[in-house]
Design an enzyme around this catalytic site. Structure first.
Site, PDB file in Angstrom:
ATOM      1  CG  ASP A 313      62.944 -30.229 -32.447  1.00  0.00           C
ATOM      2  OD1 ASP A 313      62.250 -31.255 -32.491  1.00  0.00           O
ATOM      3  OD2 ASP A 313      63.835 -30.037 -31.602  1.00  0.00           O
ATOM      4  CB  THR A 315      63.358 -30.444 -27.445  1.00  0.00           C
ATOM      5  OG1 THR A 315      62.291 -31.312 -27.038  1.00  0.00           O
ATOM      6  CG2 THR A 315      64.384 -30.339 -26.325  1.00  0.00           C
ATOM      7  CG  ASP A 560      67.982 -28.374 -29.953  1.00  0.00           C
ATOM      8  OD1 ASP A 560      67.302 -29.293 -30.472  1.00  0.00           O
ATOM      9  OD2 ASP A 560      67.932 -28.084 -28.747  1.00  0.00           O
TER      10      ASP A 560
END
Length: 839
Positions: A313, A315, A560
């Site tokens: 991912d 970010t 996250d």
């Protein structure tokens, strides 16, 4: 509320105390007791009530009942294995049960005309929520009033841009208010709320896929099928050797036959291997914890060594998750006076969004400005405006929205500006333009929310996400190791592709996930070709992981946000950042406690150490299983007395397998993971076990024919097994150096000690060997050693042939994901010590 609020609900006082009580009575509260991931009883049952624990327990009880507790030492190994297995699953359960998407300790509601802070569970259906910056939405609701209300839904959707909320819009539990204020009426509570639904789905229990564990389970299954008939064969042989069933029962010698049968059964079960695997996983987890990597399920240590594709991912993984000011690019030859003060005002505005706040440092406030009117930023129009007395109107927003392409007569030609903005955006930077108009911004014009006339661009401003300093080198390491990369994000695909290029990934473009096929087979084919995907929803992330796994990949997923939780749960190995949501951390197998992406190479190295060492020690244990099974069959067919007591086998196992295996499992070993662990192990263990079993059977036949007493025959057999077991240890430990010399030497001294120390010899019923027995034992040992050397020679060449090599084209393709990779790239990432790549 304030100016600009639009109300669509006249019940501004909220619910009355009586109405709240009615909803509580109907069960319409936000109380949500998440179902436990797995019951404690099911864990205990799965680890205690197993077939082999039943066999071991039965043998243990039988020996105790007939008063032969000295031969029941094997029971402690089974108990230890059960405790460790239960402990690691309880740890996984505890992590899952801590899962909670909502961190806010209370919610702000309006009841009886006043605001109250109430626990999340006490929020009821139709409650009126008072939302302010910093609040987390406690339940799904409909907006009824908005004063520039903005929410961050990135933890739910992956989209990093703030979302404006107007009356009638839906707000989801788990989202965070980042700007403005508003009110919303709750319409879904408890288990029906979005965050709790996602939590329940993510909490489905599953153990991490482990080739070591599944291979051992498969092996134990095979043994289960043969243990019954083999034990009957051995028991019959022991009864026959005692003079027949009737005579053995009448003469009371049946108990010796039972003890010999138990010895044969227990020797066939590689209980120590299961225990050693658990210990190796646990020690690996402790080592990783010292590097700030939390292992939430022990076999995950091995799992990452098998990964051939990692989904990242953007970010929080490739980037720090925040946005920073990049640069100013003036476009006006003579910019209007005071434009830097305007930017300073934007940055210091209490209602500034995350992008505008980045202007505080480069443009500090030098003089206070008081606006006469303003138009707040809205994500729907992508611009804001402010007017100062006598200073005209200033507009800050997206270049394509402030200066749209137009052919209207008299319009300023801004095509060059848009082209320049597009070039900057293609580099992954967020681009805004500050423009000025001499037209004054009045309250009426502000209410109309229309762009002023005669706008002139002043300066292009670029912002960028803060890329992690260790991202490039870590990706280079994975490319070097043959691990492919896929980047999936909720952000704009071209922005994601630009950031991917910044960290070294060959991504000429990004794929918009809104165009992805629903069919998993078609999706898998696309994923083999493309590298970067944007605008990906949480369910699409999960589908991407599923499609890749269906195509035979072993997939790791990092992330996250809550939007990553489903994909992380579906992946073979889920990796979460400590800064991420509790939902993501709870379902992940590994958590990077300090958020450093650079820990992953060290995790891979630890997994490879565990996998390679367990394969090495498995050959020790499986060789024992092979010769024990061979002995049981041979002695059952030949109707010979079984040549060992259980206690004698327990001690030789400890000296030649158990103790040394413990140390071997913890030694450095950087060999790359290669699938097929069980086949390689058995290809050595079975022929080596056959050699040992045949030699021991021949020795027993010759000793019996020579009239050697049974206790002396057993003493000779124990000596042969000790010598041959040590040689197997030597063969599998090569090259012999360092601590290996100490370990093997210590075990040899121990073997001498059990014969030389009277108390040990008496306990084990070992007697002094006659010259005939000694010669037979020495000859049998030498023949076994020669046979094992031949087996190892053939085995190493067979393994070399059966180990697949990576095609050069595939290596080149993988390396394209990280240009500039060298054979030993230097940097700050944690790399395995190549000096320890032995074994």
């Amino acid at each position: 509320m304030g100016t600009g609020e639009t109300a669509i609900d006249e019940r501004t006082d909220g619910l009355s105390a009586g109405e709240v009580a009615e909803r509580v009575a109907r069960g319409e509260t936000n109380a949500f007791e998440s179902p436990t991931s797995r019951s404690a009883w099911s864990i205990v049952k799965a680890n205690v009530f197993t077939l082999f624990n039943g066999i071991i327990a039965a043998c243990f009880v039988v020996l105790l009942l007939i008063g032969r507790w000295q031969d029941a030492l094997f029971g402690f190994s089974a108990i230890a294995n059960t405790i460790i297995g239960s402990w690691q699953e309880f740890n996984a359960k505890r992590a899952l049960d801590r899962l909670a998407l909502l961190h806010a300790p209370s919610a702000r509601v309006r009841r009886d005309g006043a605001e109250h802070d109430v626990p999340l569970a006490d929020v009821v259906h139709d409650d009126r929520l008072a939302l302010r910056a910093g609040d987390q939405v406690p339940a799904d609701a409909k907006v009824v009033a908005s004063e520039r209300l903005q929410l961050d839904e990135s933890m739910l959707t992956g989209e990093s841009d703030p979302v404006d909320k107007q009356p009638g819009d839906e707000v989801l539990s788990g989202s965070i208010v980042i700007g403005g204020a508003g009110a919303a009426v709750v319409d879904r509570v408890g288990a029906d709320a979005f965050a709790n639904k996602l939590s329940s789905e993510a909490k489905q229990f599953s153990l991490v896929a482990s080739e070591l564990r599944s291979s051992l389970n498969r092996l134990l299954g095979w043994i289960a099928w043969i243990i019954g008939p083999v034990s009957l064969l051995v028991l019959n042989a022991q009864m026959a050797a005692a003079g027949g069933w009737a005579e053995a029962i009448e003469g009371g010698t049946w108990d010796d036959a039972v003890v010999a049968t138990v010895a044969a059964i227990v020797a066939m079960i590689p209980l120590g291997l299961v225990l050693m695997t658990s210990i190796a996983f646990a020690v690996g987890a402790v080592r990783l914890a010292s590097r700030k990597v939390l292992v939430q399920e022990l076999p995950a240590v091995e799992g990452l060594a098998r990964v051939d594709l990692i989904c990242l991912d953007k970010t929080g993984t490739l980037t720090e998750g925040d946005i920073v000011f990049d640069a100013a690019h003036p476009v006006a030859l003579e910019p209007p006076e005071g434009w830097t003060d305007v930017l300073a005002w934007y940055g210091a505005d209490p209602e500034a969004n995350a992008t505008a706040r980045c202007l505080v440092e480069p443009y500090p406030v030098r003089q206070a400005l008081e606006p006469q009117a303003r138009v707040a930023f809205a994500s729907s129009r992508k611009w804001s405006a402010v007017g100062f007395p006598g200073g005209g109107t200033w507009v800050l927003g997206g270049p394509e929205m402030v200066f749209p392409a137009t052919d209207a007569a008299g319009a300023t030609d801004t095509s060059e500006l848009r082209e320049r903005a597009a070039e900057l955006a293609a580099t992954g930077r967020r681009t805004l333009v500050l423009a000025h108009s001499p037209e004054e911004l009045t309250a009426e014009r502000a209410a109309a929310e229309r762009l002023p006339r005669s706008l002139t661009p002043v300066v292009l401003l670029t912002f960028r996400e803060n890329v992690r300093g260790d991202a490039r080198e870590t990706l280079e390491y994975f490319a070097e190791q043959g691990v492919a990369v896929r980047i999936i994000s909720g952000d704009n695909p071209q922005t994601v592709a630009a950031i991917a290029r910044e960290v070294g990934v060959d991504a000429p473009h990004g794929v918009d996930a809104r165009t992805l096929p629903d069919d998993l087979d078609e999706l898998g084919e696309l994923l083999e070709r493309e590298v970067v995907f944007g605008r990906v929803t949480p369910t699409q992330k999960r589908d991407i992981v599923t499609a890749l796994r269906r195509r035979g990949h072993t997939v790791a997923m990092t992330g996250d946000g809550v939007n990553d939780a489903l994909a992380i749960k579906e992946a073979d190995i889920g990796i979460a950042m400590e800064s991420g949501s509790s939902a993501t951390k709870a379902v992940a197998r590994l958590v990077l406690l300090d958020g450093r992406f650079s820990h992953l190479p060290g995790v891979v190295a630890e997994g490879r150490r565990v996998a390679a060492n367990i394969e090495r020690v498995s050959m020790l244990f499986l060789t024992k299983t092979a010769y024990a099974t061979g002995l049981a069959v041979l002695f059952g067919v030949m109707l010979l007395p079984f040549p060992f007591l259980p206690r004698q086998l327990s001690v030789t196992d400890a000296l030649t397998i158990g103790f040394p295996a413990f140390f071997l499992a913890l030694m450095p070993n950087a060999r790359r993971y290669v699938p097929g662990f069980l086949r390689r192990s058995l290809s050595f263990a079975i022929p080596a076990g056959v050699v040992i079993a045949l030699v021991l059977a021949l020795y027993s036949r010759m000793a019996t024919d020579a009239g050697i007493p049974e206790d002396e025959l057993r003493s000779g057999s124990t000596l042969i097994l000790g010598i041959v077991g040590l040689w197997v240890l030597i063969v599998l430990s090569r090259p012999i150096d360092g601590w290996k010399i100490v370990i093997i030497g210590g075990m040899a001294i121990g073997l001498i000690g059990i014969y030389a120390i009277p108390i040990a010899a008496d306990f084990l019923e070992l007697v002094e060997l006659s010259e005939t027995t000694a010669v037979l034992a020495l000859a049998a040992s030498l023949v076994s050693i020669a046979g094992i050397e031949v087996v190892r020679f053939v085995h190493r060449r067979a393994v070399a042939r059966m180990t697949p090599t990576v095609p050069a084209a595939l290596v080149a393709a993988v390396r394209q994901t990280a240009p500039g990779v060298t054979s030993d790239p230097r940097g700050s990432i944690e790399r395995p010590d190549r000096s320890t790549a032995r074994g």
